[in-house]
Enzyme design. Structure first.
Site, mmCIF file in Angstrom:
data_model
loop_
_atom_site.group_PDB
_atom_site.id
_atom_site.type_symbol
_atom_site.label_atom_id
_atom_site.label_comp_id
_atom_site.label_asym_id
_atom_site.label_seq_id
_atom_site.Cartn_x
_atom_site.Cartn_y
_atom_site.Cartn_z
ATOM 1 N N GLU A 158 6.387 7.678 -6.196
ATOM 2 C CA GLU A 158 5.769 7.367 -7.493
ATOM 3 C C GLU A 158 5.730 8.579 -8.416
ATOM 4 O O GLU A 158 4.703 8.885 -9.015
ATOM 5 C CB GLU A 158 4.351 6.817 -7.291
ATOM 6 C CG GLU A 158 4.345 5.502 -6.545
ATOM 7 C CD GLU A 158 2.953 4.903 -6.353
ATOM 8 O OE1 GLU A 158 1.987 5.666 -6.257
ATOM 9 O OE2 GLU A 158 2.866 3.670 -6.293
ATOM 10 N N GLU A 211 -9.026 -1.429 -4.832
ATOM 11 C CA GLU A 211 -7.985 -1.396 -5.858
ATOM 12 C C GLU A 211 -7.423 -2.784 -6.138
ATOM 13 O O GLU A 211 -7.182 -3.138 -7.286
ATOM 14 C CB GLU A 211 -6.856 -0.451 -5.402
ATOM 15 C CG GLU A 211 -5.654 -0.487 -6.335
ATOM 16 C CD GLU A 211 -4.560 0.508 -5.949
ATOM 17 O OE1 GLU A 211 -4.732 1.245 -4.964
ATOM 18 O OE2 GLU A 211 -3.540 0.552 -6.654
ATOM 19 N N ASP A 236 1.523 -2.149 -0.365
ATOM 20 C CA ASP A 236 0.494 -1.273 -0.917
ATOM 21 C C ASP A 236 -0.887 -1.900 -0.911
ATOM 22 O O ASP A 236 -1.376 -2.289 -1.968
ATOM 23 C CB ASP A 236 0.880 -0.864 -2.346
ATOM 24 C CG ASP A 236 -0.067 0.194 -2.904
ATOM 25 O OD1 ASP A 236 -0.833 0.778 -2.121
ATOM 26 O OD2 ASP A 236 -0.029 0.439 -4.121
#
Lengths: 727, 727
Positions: A315, A416, A388
């Protein structure tokens, strides 16, 4: 009434008056989390405990023993509503004796029949036994940290009102490194945190030692956490400068007595960014020398520094690929710098790049060829699933695939993908599901938990990490129930064989009450909360339907991200013909990364559990599901079930008014209202979207979306995203 | 011992044990600020108060009266350590009677000889008097909010251990609008806040009513604040959407009983940004209609909405200039929309653009020609000085210049230019200095305070605003002493004739202790703290030596900003020949903006007080100062004096260990260490820089900078700026 009575009575009245404001002052704001230490409610048990704990013998004055004494004093004075005195030696029955054979003559005099040898440096035993003819509760350990862990265990037993008579506990952690990861930026914004600013007040460190630093260490030790990476894996190079190390040193000093060692997330490019070098090539001698210097410097501040946590080539983070080197090259360079000091490198396996045809495959394809090439003091940190931290993922095929590379787990406690601080989603069930998944490495029964514990392959090191979210919010975690996932993470890192259900119950009793009218229904509520979150977001193996970046609301239509694998469309591939990602041999064949026993099931659309179907298969809208429904009908069913589950949770919770304190009751009640609203929006948004492809009608008896797809697309575009880090 | 005695004694012992953990639970973390309500320490006074307050009569059950009752109950139960009962009517001597003639028969029956007529809607009187032959403490007011203010006054008297016998208080605010400005962004970062995230938890509103919202309202009312602009003047247009208004409504509902009305900062460009219009021209009918719709909509949520706060054509914010309209055009358009509902526009005069030769002049040049053109329900909000909340500025020449435009003050409580949350700088002295400055409008004695109170010109409205910084930090303000500036702002907004010193003493007594060994030295410490901040940053009329943007450390060399008036050089203009900004007739002639009596002094380098010299004059390094020293020597002297003052503050504070709670003692002690380090850096940085021009030696007996200028330039470039908003 005679004079002394009158005087005593007046004093008594005065004392009663002094007590009057107490309830107000004792606001249940959640700060004390699971270490509330309120007085034992059962009179019978209370008097039992008081009889068994009339005094404490705790020889030694090392910082860790003092921490253990302090905690006993704090805990017992709350739980028993009296503070048992500390005595120098065993004097009578009804005492607690704590220590190591080295620190305590009393402990040294006892014969533990080799049991101490079984429990290593961090384990402990708790026994009721005769000492000099008196019956005592004994907490013994080889090292002082074990004593502290044992003290927390004893207090937990009292908090949950367990009997202590005839107690015999022998406990040792099943993995060595039990680690918290904080994604805290140096500006104090927390990536994916949702609970205020970073706990670490860099502006007032090193001068000011905020009292919460000690409380943080207490909470960590109470669940056996022994390592903490204090800064974001998207790492700011400044963390390695003296200016920051002076500050980190203070935290390390505060954490040390609690057995908590500090790790730093480092930026792979640091030699260039702050070192004045023009390369960060891991095979460059100058670069290697620079990292050694940094390690030496860190250890001059923190002699027991844990090591580095590294996110590289992921990322946008720099890494060894920039120099055509491998992850092993990168990790080994850092390992070499840390090795003389006993430090380790935790190297994250969360890597993917947009060129790959299937992000699912990437970590495995990248790291399996490197198996055996990592230094002994390097350990690979692998997220539980291949993508993820989604509400549900199949376990990562890396677990069970790396025979010669120490491999640890990375779980996510912070929500998240679970509604931030606004939704209730106990993650214990997710952790358990993963840890109990059978990898079939070297045959049946090779669960992920056993792989992590080094029971399948002989790992140099073992560990589990949890990405936790505590911040400056008064209750640490924003949503009070995120505390439960933090708690569950720690407990499972200590012992992966515990069940999510028993942990939930422990937590409820410690955090709220032992009142059975609360414990049972709320345990059930917690146990179904994660599945509810899966269902109203992405059931049946759907995944990552979030709008790019903020991960709060759904945007399954979104296909304009800067890279394909950041778009929901990449994951669901819905069109008129069907939905799902073909990861069988006709597709990306990611399924081949599993051991054959697993691969066979995942590859077969008729045998794969519905929960994982769309992870591995692309099927038509009328695909028959195990329930007998078509895929479309099952989708409607699952999304609706998610909403219904939240409504049940609401009903359960709202019936608890008066059973617990009003402050936390109101807070959770309000949050469940928000969750219900969001769950309905998720359901309606996703179903309206998928129906635009399936073209199929809603089955009878289900709530249909009130609005058309356009409404929901607009709704989520204007919805407030409650995240300062994102905004 | 006989049986009842033994039993009582056991009960007593039990109670004593129950009390044991109390000190721990009552952590002095600063949350309660100046409303701590701890038990009166003096036994004599305590028993006096108890005799005078045996019961309370508080008729009526409106939300404001209930708030007054609640506060009395909370306050008295803490202060007197007993909760006086509430009774329906006067029964005996030694009671408190509170109410309005309308709510309370008891109050209605009393003759106040017209005194109630003198105190308006918000005033109150407190008197000891005979009611039905019994001696009572009476709190009476025309409106219920006056009763609440009176209750806070009575509690303050007890908190500060003042006698209540024969008490006779008549109090009414000298300005109508006493307003807090929050620079809170909707993502919850606070511009120039330094105390955590925004108090307003938009993510959980409107469902969740955080308990701190009520406490915020209590603190506000306790110092007479009656308006609050909850969002940043650099305004996000979304605040006007229904989604946010639903949330704001909840805050308004919570604040209402406390007399606190909500204002919103609005973005002038909102019609274009969220309204779908292609203009924001204030004379465009569509635009005017749009704003009326917004006003109507807001009032449908909040019937007593206060109005808009507007930053327009300032620092990049849109405004009427974009359409060749005046500030009056812009303000009047909004005023027109609010007028039918009784709302007002607070229009900020903080405007400047980089083309102007002297930023000092701009607000005056812009607004004086518009005097008389503003609507009756518009008021101009003027910062205390002509630049921007610097440690010391001359008062803005707009005070005293606007005869026909309602003009209010904007003070800054948050320490944007005073060391953030790290330095101790009581602003009461700054506020007092400004309020007592004589503008000479219509002759001598026309102090800024009198102008604001409408005593010089007949203003339609009067007001004072304070930019305050409370955030989610447990103690609200970061540095515990920022609380004192917040407190001082409120008290001075109520009554500008109070002195900074008496307010400091009140605050110390309420916040810490009435112990004289603490009160006197800490009051002195506070009284010199702001001057210390001036001296180690920018003495003798220097100003704005900060690095661009973050306003924390010094960067007097900085000259590369995107506009000249954001550079320190613009303000000091130091070179070999001298230093200072010529604002006399030979320069920008800003001095002409003052009334002649003031201008004459400011224009004369021999008569102007040294404190303001470099604000108005460019002089040589050897310019003779009033002390007899040269300018250079005086500069060294003042910078050094700033550092010495901080060291004295440290010494004073550190001698207080044990006099107050350890928690706050340690916090402030650590912060003073930071402040001393920073003060030395400021002194050395600035002196090293200015010496590079003066070329003159350090006079004897002063600490010289340890390093060369380059060192300090590098130091501040790498210094951590503790501000999430800035980072």
């Amino acid at each position: 009434m005679n004079a002394p009575v009158r005087k005593t009575t007046r004093l008594l009245m005065l004392l009663i008056l002094m007590l009057a404001p107490l309830p107000d002052l004792l606001a249940e704001d959640g700060y004390r989390m699971w270490l509330r230490y309120v007085k034992v409610a059962s009179q019978e048990k209370l008097s039992d405990y008081r009889d068994q704990i009339r005094y404490v013998v705790a020889e030694g004055d090392s910082p860790t023993l003092l921490a253990a004494r302090d905690e006993l004093e704090r805990g017992l004075s709350g739980l028993l509503d009296r503070t048992p005195p500390f005595r120098d030696s065993v004097a009578a029955s009804g005492g607690v004796l704590i220590g190591t054979p080295e620190s305590s003559d009393g402990i040294a005099s006892l014969d533990f029949e080799g049991r101490l040898r079984q429990i290593g440096d961090e384990g402990y035993l708790i026994e009721e036994r005769e000492v000099d003819g008196e019956t005592l509760l004994v907490i013994a350990a080889n090292e002082e940290i074990g004593v502290l862990y044992g003290v927390f265990h004893l207090l937990r037993l009292i908090q949950t009102e367990q009997p202590l008579h005839g107690i015999e506990v022998l406990s040792a952690p099943r993995v060595e490194l039990r680690m918290a990861n904080h994604w805290d930026n140096l500006n104090r914004l927390v990536e994916r945190g949702y609970a205020g600013l970073s706990l670490w007040e860099w502006g007032t460190l090193p001068e000011y030692r905020h009292p919460r630093y000690t409380d943080y260490a207490r909470f960590s030790a109470s669940i056996g956490i022994n390592g903490v990476a204090i800064n974001n894996v998207n790492a700011d190079p400044r963390i390695l400068t003296d200016s920051f190390l002076e500050r980190v040193q203070v935290l390390a000093d505060i954490f040390r007595p609690y057995g908590l060692s500090i790790f730093l997330s480092v930026n792979f490019d640091s030699p260039r960014r702050i070192g004045g070098l023009d390369s960060a090539d891991p095979l460059d001698e100058e670069v290697r020398a620079w990292w050694k210097e940094q390690a030496d410097n860190i250890y001059s501040y923190i002699p027991d520094f844990g090591g580095f946590l590294v996110k590289a080539d992921s990322e946008g983070q720099p890494g060894p690929h920039g120099y055509n080197r491998t992850h092993a090259d990168g990790a080994n360079m850092l390992a070499e710098a840390l090795e003389p000091h006993g430090g380790i490198v935790v190297w994250r396996a969360f890597v993917y790049n947009p060129e790959q045809s299937d992000r699912f495959r990437e970590a495995y394809d990248e790291f399996v060829p490197l198996d055996g090439q990592f230094a002994e003091n390097a350990i690979l940190q692998v997220k539980n699933g291949p993508i993820d931290f989604q509400p549900r993922e199949p376990f990562s095929p890396l677990f069970g695939a790396l025979e010669e590379t120490s491999t640890m787990m990375e779980f996510q406690v912070t929500q998240e993908y679970f509604g931030f601080n606004l939704h209730l989603a106990y993650q214990g069930t997710l952790f358990e599901e993963v840890l109990q998944s059978d990898t079939y490495a070297r045959g049946e029964g090779a669960t992920v938990g056993r792989v992590l514990a080094g029971e399948i392959f002989e790992y140099e090191m073992t560990g589990m990490a949890g990405v936790i979210n505590p911040g400056t919010d008064r209750n640490w975690t924003g949503h009070p129930f995120v505390q439960s996932s933090w708690y569950a993470f720690g407990r499972l890192a200590w012992d992966y064989t515990l069940t999510a259900e028993e942990i939930a119950e422990e937590w409820i009793r410690m955090t709220f009450t032992n009142d059975e009218t609360f414990v049972r229904p709320i345990r059930e509520l917690m146990m179904e909360s994660r599945e509810a979150g899966v269902n109203y977001r992405s059931p049946l193996g759907l995944t990552h339907l979030y709008a790019q970046g903020h991960h709060y609301g759904p945007a399954p239509w979104w296909n304009g991200g800067s890279r394909p694998d950041w778009n929901p469309y990449y994951y669901h591939k819905a069109d008129e013909a069907g939905i799902g990602f073909d990861r069988t041999a006709t597709g990306s064949n990611a399924v081949e990364q599993y051991h054959p026993e697993v691969a066979e099931i995942f590859a077969d659309p008729d045998r794969i559990p519905d929960d994982y179907l769309l992870w591995f298969h692309r099927v038509g809208w009328d695909h028959p599901m195990q329930s007998g429904r078509t895929l479309w009908d099952e989708l409607v069913h699952k999304y609706s079930e998610g909403v219904e589950a939240v409504r049940r949770m609401q009903q359960t919770w709202n019936s608890m008014e008066g059973v617990i304190d009003q402050e936390r009751f109101e807070h959770v009640k309000a949050l469940l209202e928000i969750q219900e609203r969001d769950a309905v929006r998720w359901r309606d948004t996703c179903l309206a979207y998928f129906q635009s492809f399936s073209g199929m009608p809603y089955p009878e008896g289900y709530e249909e979306p009130e609005h058309d797809l356009e409404h929901y697309m607009m709704l989520w575009r204007t919805t407030y995203v409650p995240d300062p880090w994102y905004n």
